[in-house]
Enzyme design. Structure first.
Site, PDB file in Angstrom:
ATOM      1  N   GLN A  18       0.805  -1.214   0.000  1.00  0.00           N
ATOM      2  CA  GLN A  18       0.000   0.000   0.000  1.00  0.00           C
ATOM      3  C   GLN A  18       0.842   1.271   0.000  1.00  0.00           C
ATOM      4  O   GLN A  18       0.333   2.335  -0.335  1.00  0.00           O
ATOM      5  CB  GLN A  18      -0.944  -0.010   1.206  1.00  0.00           C
ATOM      6  N   HIS A 110       1.385  -9.395   4.488  1.00  0.00           N
ATOM      7  CA  HIS A 110       0.230  -8.513   4.593  1.00  0.00           C
ATOM      8  C   HIS A 110      -0.523  -8.530   3.257  1.00  0.00           C
ATOM      9  O   HIS A 110      -0.264  -7.716   2.367  1.00  0.00           O
ATOM     10  CB  HIS A 110       0.661  -7.090   4.953  1.00  0.00           C
ATOM     11  N   ASN A 153      -1.287 -11.001   8.131  1.00  0.00           N
ATOM     12  CA  ASN A 153      -2.314 -10.007   8.406  1.00  0.00           C
ATOM     13  C   ASN A 153      -3.686 -10.503   7.951  1.00  0.00           C
ATOM     14  O   ASN A 153      -3.853 -10.916   6.806  1.00  0.00           O
ATOM     15  CB  ASN A 153      -1.995  -8.710   7.665  1.00  0.00           C
ATOM     16  N   GLU A 154      -4.632 -10.474   8.865  1.00  0.00           N
ATOM     17  CA  GLU A 154      -6.037 -10.745   8.564  1.00  0.00           C
ATOM     18  C   GLU A 154      -6.243 -11.952   7.649  1.00  0.00           C
ATOM     19  O   GLU A 154      -6.760 -11.833   6.534  1.00  0.00           O
ATOM     20  CB  GLU A 154      -6.694  -9.511   7.943  1.00  0.00           C
TER      21      GLU A 154
END
Length: 410
Positions: A18, A110, A153-154
């Protein structure tokens, strides 16, 4: 006066894809070129080259922790071949955190994976765990002195993305809608549907992979290890009690159960949503809804923390993401203040919370969209100039005083 424990981590979070720019070997880079409705990440925030500036802004504001991710596709661009230069790059990031008295919270994966990994079947391939373990083992060489490591992540949101991509392949006319962006009114039903049901078996697969990675990290480092879970802070509308239990188990609880035995669980919460007898109830179109279409619900954080504490059986909590997509920075401050008050209330009940990492440090690429702005710092997409927002100074002041109700200039 709302004070927090000594040693409480105060910081902000980012994700490599990101903010770094030009992660050309990742599955997301390829996905952006081929998926209708996706914007391109491109140079992103150019943080690959400007990480010192970003960490310095965080530290100068008074924050004490920075969560960032390693980009697997940079480190292992070809299966089985690791880049010593990229490992050295991320070690320099860790060293600069130490230099600025910032505690690094390092996420090993991530959302993105190398394109070769995706081509081989991704997380559902029979040898996915072995491939991830090989990568994790390589990263432990640069983790000396790092106290906090997140394996992935998640994973519950990654499972939702896998489901969304599968459905898009079945519907050629479908447009990409990021799971973090609810979108226009006509998209809400579809968006809600693909986030509603998750196969617990996928969750158990992720858990097995996570536990294998955890064992490697513990064998090779002295870091605390856990993973982060996207928390919906779900509640039951009248008649939705049974449906809530069904949905929440596949979406969250199977992953929270996978956190048992971890050193911490990363809780990530933004908004709350009801479940009725038919499933998730779309967020209402209130004027104060966020730029990603979710309701303004700072109480979601305390709801999520209490639920994580209950399901994990008392695993310490680290808030690894919490924030709001808004163009109004005063609203960001108000949201964060309310969320932190709720968090402190949960802590007074005996819940062990170790820190709060705001999402995000920078306005960044939001998985196919550029419009939502979560950052404490604005980024000019042409010049990459960083402009700290008042919310950064406000949160930094809270961190410096380690208490919420002091008079902090923003």
């Amino acid at each position: 006066m709302t004070t927090f424990p000594n040693g409480f981590l105060w910081g902000a979070a980012t994700a490599g894809h990101q903010i770094e720019g030009n992660n050309v070997n990742s599955d997301w880079w390829v996905r952006e070129q081929t998926t209708p409705g996706m914007e391109l990440s491109g140079d992103a925030c150019d943080s690959y080259h400007r990480y010192r500036e970003d960490i310095a802004l965080l530290a100068d504001a008074g924050l004490t922790s920075y969560r960032f991710s390693l980009e697997w596709s940079r480190i292992e661009p070809v299966s089985g071949h690791f880049s010593k230069a990229e490992l050295a790059h991320y070690r320099r990031m860790i060293e600069y955190c130490f230099e600025r008295n910032v505690t690094p919270v390092v996420t090993l994966q991530h959302f993105t994976t190398p394109q070769w990994f995706a081509n081989d079947g991704g997380w559902l391939a029979p040898d996915a765990s072995e491939k991830f373990q090989r990568y994790v083992k390589a990263t432990t060489a640069i983790l000396d002195g790092v106290e906090w490591v997140v394996t992935m992540n998640e994973p519950n949101m990654q499972a939702a993305i896998m489901t969304a991509m599968r459905r898009m392949q079945q519907s050629p006319d479908a447009q990409w809608q990021s799971p973090t962006v609810e979108g226009e009114e006509e998209q809400k039903k579809t968006h809600s549907e693909f986030l509603t049901y998750a196969d617990p078996e996928i969750g158990r697969t992720f858990t097995t992979i996570h536990h294998a990675a955890r064992a490697i990290i513990r064998a090779n480092t002295s870091a605390k290890v856990g993973w982060t879970i996207a928390a919906g802070a779900l509640s039951a509308a009248p008649g939705g009690e049974e449906k809530l239990l069904e949905i929440r188990y596949g979406k969250e609880d199977v992953y929270l159960e996978g956190s048992r035995g971890d050193d911490f669980v990363g809780v990530q919460a933004y908004s709350s949503q009801e479940v009725d007898a038919n499933g998730l109830v779309p967020h209402p179109a209130h004027p104060d809804n966020t730029l990603v279409g979710t309701a303004y619900r700072p109480d979601a954080l305390s709801m999520a923390v209490r639920h994580a504490w209950d399901v994990t059986g008392g695993v310490p909590v680290l808030i690894t993401e919490n924030g709001i997509a808004t163009a109004d920075d005063e609203q960001r401050i108000n949201y964060t203040r309310e969320a932190l008050h709720g968090l402190k209330n949960a802590m007074t009940e005996g819940i062990d919370v170790r820190g709060y990492l705001h999402w995000s440090l920078l306005d960044n690429f939001e998985w196919g969209h550029w419009e939502p702005t979560f950052g404490l710092i604005a980024v000019d997409r042409d010049t990459f100039a960083r402009t700290p927002k008042p919310s950064l100074a406000w949160l930094g002041g809270v961190a410096q005083h380690n208490e919420l109700d002091v008079e902090v200039r923003s």
